[in-house]
Design a protein around this motif. Sequence first.
Motif, PDB file in Angstrom:
ATOM      1  N   ILE A  31      45.775 -88.944  -4.411  1.00 29.91           N
ATOM      2  CA  ILE A  31      45.438 -89.039  -2.988  1.00 29.91           C
ATOM      3  C   ILE A  31      45.479 -87.660  -2.341  1.00 29.91           C
ATOM      4  O   ILE A  31      44.568 -87.275  -1.590  1.00 29.91           O
ATOM      5  CB  ILE A  31      46.416 -89.989  -2.268  1.00 29.91           C
ATOM      6  CG1 ILE A  31      46.322 -91.401  -2.864  1.00 29.91           C
ATOM      7  CG2 ILE A  31      46.123 -90.011  -0.778  1.00 29.91           C
ATOM      8  CD1 ILE A  31      44.943 -92.013  -2.852  1.00 29.91           C
ATOM      9  N   LEU A  32      46.520 -86.906  -2.650  1.00 33.68           N
ATOM     10  CA  LEU A  32      46.644 -85.564  -2.071  1.00 33.68           C
ATOM     11  C   LEU A  32      45.505 -84.661  -2.533  1.00 33.68           C
ATOM     12  O   LEU A  32      45.023 -83.815  -1.766  1.00 33.68           O
ATOM     13  CB  LEU A  32      48.001 -84.956  -2.453  1.00 33.68           C
ATOM     14  CG  LEU A  32      49.225 -85.645  -1.840  1.00 33.68           C
ATOM     15  CD1 LEU A  32      50.511 -85.018  -2.363  1.00 33.68           C
ATOM     16  CD2 LEU A  32      49.182 -85.576  -0.322  1.00 33.68           C
ATOM     17  N   TYR A  33      45.062 -84.863  -3.768  1.00 34.63           N
ATOM     18  CA  TYR A  33      43.927 -84.065  -4.246  1.00 34.63           C
ATOM     19  C   TYR A  33      42.650 -84.440  -3.491  1.00 34.63           C
ATOM     20  O   TYR A  33      41.881 -83.556  -3.077  1.00 34.63           O
ATOM     21  CB  TYR A  33      43.716 -84.270  -5.745  1.00 34.63           C
ATOM     22  CG  TYR A  33      42.455 -83.595  -6.233  1.00 34.63           C
ATOM     23  CD1 TYR A  33      42.381 -82.207  -6.360  1.00 34.63           C
ATOM     24  CD2 TYR A  33      41.304 -84.340  -6.520  1.00 34.63           C
ATOM     25  CE1 TYR A  33      41.219 -81.577  -6.762  1.00 34.63           C
ATOM     26  CE2 TYR A  33      40.146 -83.721  -6.925  1.00 34.63           C
ATOM     27  CZ  TYR A  33      40.109 -82.337  -7.053  1.00 34.63           C
ATOM     28  OH  TYR A  33      38.944 -81.716  -7.443  1.00 34.63           O
ATOM     29  N   GLN A  34      42.419 -85.734  -3.293  1.00 31.34           N
ATOM     30  CA  GLN A  34      41.195 -86.155  -2.606  1.00 31.34           C
ATOM     31  C   GLN A  34      41.163 -85.666  -1.160  1.00 31.34           C
ATOM     32  O   GLN A  34      40.103 -85.318  -0.638  1.00 31.34           O
ATOM     33  CB  GLN A  34      41.069 -87.684  -2.668  1.00 31.34           C
ATOM     34  CG  GLN A  34      40.763 -88.194  -4.073  1.00 31.34           C
ATOM     35  CD  GLN A  34      40.642 -89.701  -4.136  1.00 31.34           C
ATOM     36  OE1 GLN A  34      39.777 -90.295  -3.497  1.00 31.34           O
ATOM     37  NE2 GLN A  34      41.516 -90.338  -4.897  1.00 31.34           N
ATOM     38  N   ILE A  35      42.329 -85.616  -0.531  1.00 31.41           N
ATOM     39  CA  ILE A  35      42.390 -85.070   0.833  1.00 31.41           C
ATOM     40  C   ILE A  35      42.058 -83.582   0.809  1.00 31.41           C
ATOM     41  O   ILE A  35      41.286 -83.087   1.636  1.00 31.41           O
ATOM     42  CB  ILE A  35      43.784 -85.299   1.451  1.00 31.41           C
ATOM     43  CG1 ILE A  35      44.042 -86.799   1.635  1.00 31.41           C
ATOM     44  CG2 ILE A  35      43.917 -84.570   2.788  1.00 31.41           C
ATOM     45  CD1 ILE A  35      45.457 -87.140   2.073  1.00 31.41           C
ATOM     46  N   ALA A  36      42.625 -82.862  -0.155  1.00 26.21           N
ATOM     47  CA  ALA A  36      42.384 -81.415  -0.251  1.00 26.21           C
ATOM     48  C   ALA A  36      40.947 -81.105  -0.661  1.00 26.21           C
ATOM     49  O   ALA A  36      40.394 -80.076  -0.273  1.00 26.21           O
ATOM     50  CB  ALA A  36      43.355 -80.796  -1.256  1.00 26.21           C
ATOM     51  N   ALA A  37      40.348 -82.007  -1.446  1.00 25.51           N
ATOM     52  CA  ALA A  37      39.001 -81.760  -1.956  1.00 25.51           C
ATOM     53  C   ALA A  37      37.913 -82.192  -0.983  1.00 25.51           C
ATOM     54  O   ALA A  37      36.733 -81.914  -1.210  1.00 25.51           O
ATOM     55  CB  ALA A  37      38.815 -82.508  -3.286  1.00 25.51           C
TER      56      ALA A  37
ATOM     57  N   ILE B  45      41.716-106.004  -6.607  1.00 25.21           N
ATOM     58  CA  ILE B  45      40.397-106.442  -7.079  1.00 25.21           C
ATOM     59  C   ILE B  45      39.525-105.237  -7.380  1.00 25.21           C
ATOM     60  O   ILE B  45      38.790-105.192  -8.354  1.00 25.21           O
ATOM     61  CB  ILE B  45      39.718-107.333  -6.014  1.00 25.21           C
ATOM     62  CG1 ILE B  45      40.557-108.595  -5.789  1.00 25.21           C
ATOM     63  CG2 ILE B  45      38.291-107.682  -6.420  1.00 25.21           C
ATOM     64  CD1 ILE B  45      40.055-109.460  -4.646  1.00 25.21           C
ATOM     65  N   GLU B  46      39.641-104.245  -6.521  1.00 24.36           N
ATOM     66  CA  GLU B  46      38.783-103.068  -6.667  1.00 24.36           C
ATOM     67  C   GLU B  46      39.504-101.876  -6.055  1.00 24.36           C
ATOM     68  O   GLU B  46      39.998-101.940  -4.932  1.00 24.36           O
ATOM     69  CB  GLU B  46      37.453-103.292  -5.938  1.00 24.36           C
ATOM     70  CG  GLU B  46      36.490-102.133  -6.061  1.00 24.36           C
ATOM     71  CD  GLU B  46      35.204-102.418  -5.313  1.00 24.36           C
ATOM     72  OE1 GLU B  46      34.475-101.462  -5.014  1.00 24.36           O
ATOM     73  OE2 GLU B  46      34.931-103.609  -5.033  1.00 24.36           O
ATOM     74  N   LYS B  47      39.608-100.787  -6.812  1.00 27.36           N
ATOM     75  CA  LYS B  47      40.263 -99.582  -6.315  1.00 27.36           C
ATOM     76  C   LYS B  47      39.192 -98.591  -5.885  1.00 27.36           C
ATOM     77  O   LYS B  47      38.670 -97.813  -6.679  1.00 27.36           O
ATOM     78  CB  LYS B  47      41.138 -98.954  -7.407  1.00 27.36           C
ATOM     79  CG  LYS B  47      42.428 -99.706  -7.664  1.00 27.36           C
ATOM     80  CD  LYS B  47      43.514 -99.274  -6.703  1.00 27.36           C
ATOM     81  CE  LYS B  47      44.842 -99.942  -7.059  1.00 27.36           C
ATOM     82  NZ  LYS B  47      45.928 -99.541  -6.162  1.00 27.36           N
ATOM     83  N   ASN B  48      38.830 -98.658  -4.626  1.00 23.31           N
ATOM     84  CA  ASN B  48      37.865 -97.696  -4.116  1.00 23.31           C
ATOM     85  C   ASN B  48      38.479 -96.307  -4.108  1.00 23.31           C
ATOM     86  O   ASN B  48      39.681 -96.146  -3.924  1.00 23.31           O
ATOM     87  CB  ASN B  48      37.442 -98.059  -2.690  1.00 23.31           C
ATOM     88  CG  ASN B  48      36.552 -99.284  -2.664  1.00 23.31           C
ATOM     89  OD1 ASN B  48      35.985 -99.656  -3.671  1.00 23.31           O
ATOM     90  ND2 ASN B  48      36.453 -99.912  -1.503  1.00 23.31           N
ATOM     91  N   GLU B  49      37.648 -95.306  -4.308  1.00 24.11           N
ATOM     92  CA  GLU B  49      38.121 -93.942  -4.162  1.00 24.11           C
ATOM     93  C   GLU B  49      38.592 -93.732  -2.727  1.00 24.11           C
ATOM     94  O   GLU B  49      37.936 -94.154  -1.777  1.00 24.11           O
ATOM     95  CB  GLU B  49      37.003 -92.958  -4.500  1.00 24.11           C
ATOM     96  CG  GLU B  49      36.700 -92.827  -5.985  1.00 24.11           C
ATOM     97  CD  GLU B  49      37.821 -92.157  -6.751  1.00 24.11           C
ATOM     98  OE1 GLU B  49      38.392 -91.173  -6.235  1.00 24.11           O
ATOM     99  OE2 GLU B  49      38.137 -92.615  -7.862  1.00 24.11           O
ATOM    100  N   TYR B  50      39.722 -93.078  -2.601  1.00 17.85           N
ATOM    101  CA  TYR B  50      40.239 -92.803  -1.253  1.00 17.85           C
ATOM    102  C   TYR B  50      39.260 -91.938  -0.466  1.00 17.85           C
ATOM    103  O   TYR B  50      39.244 -91.977   0.771  1.00 17.85           O
ATOM    104  CB  TYR B  50      41.602 -92.118  -1.371  1.00 17.85           C
ATOM    105  CG  TYR B  50      42.313 -91.962  -0.056  1.00 17.85           C
ATOM    106  CD1 TYR B  50      42.722 -93.071   0.683  1.00 17.85           C
ATOM    107  CD2 TYR B  50      42.570 -90.698   0.463  1.00 17.85           C
ATOM    108  CE1 TYR B  50      43.373 -92.929   1.896  1.00 17.85           C
ATOM    109  CE2 TYR B  50      43.228 -90.545   1.677  1.00 17.85           C
ATOM    110  CZ  TYR B  50      43.627 -91.657   2.384  1.00 17.85           C
ATOM    111  OH  TYR B  50      44.273 -91.511   3.589  1.00 17.85           O
ATOM    112  N   THR B  51      38.430 -91.199  -1.188  1.00 12.95           N
ATOM    113  CA  THR B  51      37.411 -90.378  -0.533  1.00 12.95           C
ATOM    114  C   THR B  51      36.515 -91.229   0.363  1.00 12.95           C
ATOM    115  O   THR B  51      36.043 -90.764   1.403  1.00 12.95           O
ATOM    116  CB  THR B  51      36.549 -89.649  -1.582  1.00 12.95           C
ATOM    117  OG1 THR B  51      37.407 -88.897  -2.436  1.00 12.95           O
ATOM    118  CG2 THR B  51      35.553 -88.713  -0.929  1.00 12.95           C
TER     119      THR B  51
END
Length: 660
Positions: free
Chosen positions: A326-332, A282-288
């Motif tokens: 996902i790996l980028y959001q974790i690193a960022a 329904i909605e893809k929230n940012e993993y951040t």
Amino acid sequence: MIIEQALHGYNKGHGLLASSFPMRPTEDSSLMAYLSDWTGYRDESEEDSYMTFYPLEQGRKYAFAKTWYASEMERPGCVWTHTLIVDLDDMDRNFDFRVLKDYFHRPQIDDYEEYSKKIEINEYSKRSSHDIFANFDGTSILFLLLFVLSKSNKLVVYMEREQKLYVDLCFYILQYLPIEILRTVAFSTGSSSYRKIRDKDFTIQFTNNPTSLSLENASWKEKLNVDSFDEGLRYIYEESQKDNDQLPSLIKLFSEDISDQKEKYYAFAMLMKSMDLAIEGIEKNEYTEVLHLLEDYFPTKKEGDLLKYNFMSQKISNLFGEEKDILYQIAAFDSGDFLNQSYVKYGSRIVSLENENHSDFIVLIDKIAKLKEYNSFAVEALEYSIDTLDEQELFDFISNNWEHLYGLLGNNKGFLNSGMWLKLPTNHFQAMLSIYSDKGFGEFDLWKTLLNKMLISGTPANKDVASKIIDNVENAVELILNAANSDNYVSIAPSLIQIVLLKSDDILEWLERQNTLNRRVETFIIGNINPASVEVKWHLSTIWNALRNIDDNKKDIEYYVFLYVLAHNWKDKIAVLLLKQSFTHIYEELSNNSIDSRLWSKIEGYTKKFSKIEKWDKCKILSYGLVDYLKKCDFSVEELHQFSAKAQINERLIHIWEKI
């Protein structure tokens, strides 16, 4: 799962009639006896019962007690109380408290054997609370949940509806509480007056006293509606209305993470909501957003361990996007200090991505490299990249991200020891050299390659680097002087040439193999080698042929003074040639009074003074010294006729020869 039970009732006074476990005299046994006695409440319109919910053993166990008025007893005011006891520390997370309503049984006089048996539950069915939503408005339900979660006490509510609905309401609230809050909560659904648990208040007490708070006409309804409550709490409420709702099981699973903090409870709910939305598409929230929830409400590594373990897992995190994103959001993320590396498994996920989709890996590390600041996960990804990329990929990676990466490269021992930094463009190479110089180079051993790079690039060497090069490169002097003596090396840092002075013998050995010297080496030799030194004297005069061969009769006077002093180390033919090349130039400079005291001090030791010679007549003093030395050499007076291109000088020398 085992449920213990106990029965209290009248037997020459109110007391324990049966139990499935040994009931020793304790504070808890006294409490159970007290709370199982009649409160004075009657409800003849139904089964004339009420319930009491309270913790035992300091919250390790929880009692669900149903009390019936025993009208069959001769003595008025008698009651039966059947108590079911759940071990909260050994409870299956799929257990639904609402199922307990099926296990309450009103006893028959003198038939108590059933209450002496433990209840074993092997299958975990679920119940719904539809009657609650049909009879109580959302604002009231949310208010009561908030009241309990806030660890408030002493709320007395008037029962305007059937008593059993308030029993269901209590079961509903308990079903959606985290265990650590449940350990302190107590409810009562039947009393005419105020009840207490020893010296403590009930959390919520439902009474038939119309002067108590009315949920129908509560003052908060003018100020609050469903949307007034926290989004996390609203999510719990909305999910609880669904059949087969899984949230109670998850609340129990993560109860240790939630502890007794309502803010953590709300955060848990928002995490569950985010996951639901991601699953349903329904909605893809940012993993951040998930990371922010984990950091804000579980800020230390010890908090929210199981939640972090699950939501940082690849299985759940990939619900929110592709692995590289996902790996980028974790690193960022601003900081990864609230996470344990062990359950993030970031390193292994980076390796898997690189193996399974190399192009995605390249895109990912390039994005990570451009971050303004690196958290521990970013560093892990970049260090892995530096260690594993092939040479061309690594050079492209560094070139595209130099300003971001050079500090990290400087701390990477593998990159230092590999020597790949020696192939970088000059400005990048020089920056790395500066960093490694400060760090002491560690196990680096490619000193010869480093020296060649420095020679080609004209890179200066500080004292420490110079010392290491001389100590670790066997033919360092030869390499440096060959480069210095070649016009192919346009710019060689003077500091690099200077390091050869640490091995003066190697310089002299190198000279012996040369036929000619360029201006750069000539200047270096004359400026740094002492021609009167013991080291020079120990070597043969032939090593100086290269220096002598470059004489074009137009050299600086420094050159000729050097040759003149140098000649006095030997008495062979080369020594004479050196004297012949240098004497006339020095003589003419002296006659013009153009030799300063510094240069004169170098040659004064090779002159000869007599009392009849005036001190100012340095040409004469020099000439006497020359002739005196020539007489000690393999030299004849006839050769003086051709000693200088100036006949007048030759005549003076012959005259002196004959005189002394």
